[in-house]
Design a protein around this motif. Sequence first.
Motif, PDB file in Angstrom:
ATOM      1  N   TYR A  59       0.846  -1.193   0.000  1.00  0.00           N
ATOM      2  CA  TYR A  59       0.000   0.000   0.000  1.00  0.00           C
ATOM      3  C   TYR A  59       0.890   1.255   0.000  1.00  0.00           C
ATOM      4  O   TYR A  59       0.664   2.226  -0.757  1.00  0.00           O
ATOM      5  N   ALA A  60       1.949   1.237   0.836  1.00  0.00           N
ATOM      6  CA  ALA A  60       2.850   2.403   0.918  1.00  0.00           C
ATOM      7  C   ALA A  60       3.565   2.633  -0.420  1.00  0.00           C
ATOM      8  O   ALA A  60       3.741   3.783  -0.867  1.00  0.00           O
ATOM      9  N   LYS A  61       3.988   1.584  -1.063  1.00  0.00           N
ATOM     10  CA  LYS A  61       4.661   1.736  -2.350  1.00  0.00           C
ATOM     11  C   LYS A  61       3.702   2.297  -3.392  1.00  0.00           C
ATOM     12  O   LYS A  61       4.096   3.092  -4.248  1.00  0.00           O
ATOM     13  N   LEU A  62       2.419   1.860  -3.316  1.00  0.00           N
ATOM     14  CA  LEU A  62       1.454   2.312  -4.309  1.00  0.00           C
ATOM     15  C   LEU A  62       1.183   3.816  -4.195  1.00  0.00           C
ATOM     16  O   LEU A  62       0.999   4.499  -5.205  1.00  0.00           O
ATOM     17  N   VAL A  63       1.197   4.355  -2.959  1.00  0.00           N
ATOM     18  CA  VAL A  63       0.901   5.785  -2.760  1.00  0.00           C
ATOM     19  C   VAL A  63       2.183   6.606  -2.587  1.00  0.00           C
ATOM     20  O   VAL A  63       2.141   7.732  -2.069  1.00  0.00           O
ATOM     21  N   ASN A  64       3.334   6.019  -2.969  1.00  0.00           N
ATOM     22  CA  ASN A  64       4.620   6.731  -2.968  1.00  0.00           C
ATOM     23  C   ASN A  64       5.054   7.150  -1.564  1.00  0.00           C
ATOM     24  O   ASN A  64       5.535   8.286  -1.339  1.00  0.00           O
ATOM     25  N   LEU A  65       4.922   6.272  -0.570  1.00  0.00           N
ATOM     26  CA  LEU A  65       5.425   6.509   0.780  1.00  0.00           C
ATOM     27  C   LEU A  65       6.573   5.552   1.038  1.00  0.00           C
ATOM     28  O   LEU A  65       6.715   4.516   0.373  1.00  0.00           O
ATOM     29  N   ASP A  66       7.417   5.907   2.039  1.00  0.00           N
ATOM     30  CA  ASP A  66       8.530   5.038   2.424  1.00  0.00           C
ATOM     31  C   ASP A  66       7.960   3.800   3.104  1.00  0.00           C
ATOM     32  O   ASP A  66       7.418   3.869   4.200  1.00  0.00           O
ATOM     33  N   ASP A  67       8.054   2.661   2.430  1.00  0.00           N
ATOM     34  CA  ASP A  67       7.454   1.453   2.962  1.00  0.00           C
ATOM     35  C   ASP A  67       8.107   1.002   4.260  1.00  0.00           C
ATOM     36  O   ASP A  67       7.446   0.467   5.156  1.00  0.00           O
ATOM     37  N   ASN A  68       9.453   1.206   4.411  1.00  0.00           N
ATOM     38  CA  ASN A  68      10.121   0.801   5.644  1.00  0.00           C
ATOM     39  C   ASN A  68       9.632   1.626   6.837  1.00  0.00           C
ATOM     40  O   ASN A  68       9.429   1.102   7.939  1.00  0.00           O
ATOM     41  N   ASP A  69       9.436   2.939   6.618  1.00  0.00           N
ATOM     42  CA  ASP A  69       8.967   3.804   7.695  1.00  0.00           C
ATOM     43  C   ASP A  69       7.537   3.429   8.096  1.00  0.00           C
ATOM     44  O   ASP A  69       7.197   3.390   9.283  1.00  0.00           O
TER      45      ASP A  69
END
Length: 326
Positions: free
Chosen positions: A71-81
């Motif tokens: 989900y984070a990758k799809l909305v351009n957020l840092d997935d690790n964070d």
Amino acid sequence: MSEQADNIEQQGVDKIGPGAMLRQARELMQLSQEEIGDQLNLRVSLLQEIESDQYSGKTPKTFIRGYIRNYAKLVNLDDNDIVARFDRVDHGLQGTGDMKSFSQSTRKKAENNRLMLVIYLLIFSMFVLTIVWWWQQTSSTTALSLAPELNTVTVATQNDDAQRTSEPAIKQTIVESNESADAEPVSQEVAAKPDEIETQDQVFERHMQQTAPQQPQAEPEAPVETVASQQPEAAQPVANDAPESNLQFTFKGDCWVNIFDANGKRLAWGVKKAGYVMNLNGQAPFKITLGKPELVELSYNQESVDLSGYQIGQIAKFNLPTAQMP
């Protein structure tokens, strides 16, 4: 990090959970939950749980972490964070989850206890109903088995009462007949009785004459009646002040009897039922006729009288105590 992530951090992202960050990023991209669900192949209800940071516990935590990362990758957020924030939120909710798990376990245990109580009540009710049914069946069977015995006892009691009622009338009739006509034969005395008694007596006398075997000749001193006919003075009735003798008859079967004392008084007459014990008192000697002597036990003045000399079916006619037994 993209410009959308920078805008979220400027709004104080450290104070909000990963679900809220994902939701804000989705709204900035003007995407709906259905669109995100179609791209990630997730249910809308699961996306709602992720964005509200409220997890039901049905989906394993490992899967949720993977969903959050995609989900984070799809909305351009840092997935690790985002995953790190999820781990912090999940760690804080572990205590609450344990409490919920304990509460659910307690509630389930209470439901099980209520269910077991209902089952126990049903088993107890079935047991009580079985006992009641068995008791009713036993009572019905006992009542049915006792009914024939009660009827037999009632009939025997009625017959005994009828005999006791008829005997005084018969005795009175015989005494009146003797006083009015001493020279009349015995058949005339019987004729003075009711028609029913006369008919039964005549039938039995005729039966005795047809079936009785020839009686052995008695000793010279036995026939008291012959002496009485030759010497009328010797046939006078025994004095009333003489002591009375006792006869006791125990009937093992139905037996016809005809008993007179020394004064010519009839003491008993008719059919006596099995099991009946008859006690008679009168002046000796007694003139006794028994239809079935093999079914009678006789005692004279408390001494047993042997009737075994009579054959089965033979009618017994004898005197006590002067007659010789066959």
